[in-house]
Design an enzyme around this catalytic site. Structure first.
Site, PDB file in Angstrom:
ATOM      1  N   MET A  34     -36.399 -52.446  -7.705  1.00  0.00           N
ATOM      2  CA  MET A  34     -35.564 -53.224  -6.823  1.00  0.00           C
ATOM      3  C   MET A  34     -36.431 -53.738  -5.671  1.00  0.00           C
ATOM      4  O   MET A  34     -36.903 -52.954  -4.868  1.00  0.00           O
ATOM      5  CB  MET A  34     -34.425 -52.349  -6.298  1.00  0.00           C
ATOM      6  CG  MET A  34     -33.470 -53.091  -5.438  1.00  0.00           C
ATOM      7  SD  MET A  34     -31.995 -52.143  -5.016  1.00  0.00           S
ATOM      8  CE  MET A  34     -31.362 -51.724  -6.620  1.00  0.00           C
ATOM      9  N   PRO A  35     -36.643 -55.030  -5.569  1.00  0.00           N
ATOM     10  CA  PRO A  35     -37.465 -55.574  -4.493  1.00  0.00           C
ATOM     11  C   PRO A  35     -36.739 -55.500  -3.153  1.00  0.00           C
ATOM     12  O   PRO A  35     -35.522 -55.647  -3.076  1.00  0.00           O
ATOM     13  CB  PRO A  35     -37.691 -57.021  -4.910  1.00  0.00           C
ATOM     14  CG  PRO A  35     -36.542 -57.342  -5.799  1.00  0.00           C
ATOM     15  CD  PRO A  35     -36.190 -56.061  -6.502  1.00  0.00           C
ATOM     16  N   LEU A  36     -37.522 -55.260  -2.105  1.00  0.00           N
ATOM     17  CA  LEU A  36     -37.011 -55.272  -0.739  1.00  0.00           C
ATOM     18  C   LEU A  36     -37.859 -56.243   0.069  1.00  0.00           C
ATOM     19  O   LEU A  36     -39.079 -56.083   0.154  1.00  0.00           O
ATOM     20  CB  LEU A  36     -37.087 -53.878  -0.113  1.00  0.00           C
ATOM     21  CG  LEU A  36     -36.818 -53.800   1.389  1.00  0.00           C
ATOM     22  CD1 LEU A  36     -35.408 -54.261   1.728  1.00  0.00           C
ATOM     23  CD2 LEU A  36     -37.046 -52.377   1.877  1.00  0.00           C
TER      24      LEU A  36
END
Length: 65
Positions: free
Chosen positions: A1-3
């Site tokens: 999950m990219p942040l």
């Protein structure tokens, strides 16, 4: 999950920040093919007296102008 984490000084409206997170999400999705719901974006506002460049806070630099 990219942040995607954005640090900026205060002063942008809620609408401007909402547009920013939409645009960042769209750009990430376009570049990577990820699903929008997997992209997290945070916006952290840092006071100008807590951010410095070359030993001067942004608040001090603004006061000198």
């Amino acid at each position: 999950m990219p942040l995607i984490h954005v640090q900026q000084t205060p002063g942008k409206t809620a609408e401007q920040k909402a547009e920013l997170v939409r645009e960042l999400t769209d750009a990430y999705v376009k570049a990577t093919g990820s699903k929008p719901e997997s992209v997290w974006v945070t916006v952290q506002e840092i006071a100008t007296d807590s951010w410095s460049i070359a030993g001067d806070t942004l608040a001090a630099r603004a006061a000198k102008r």
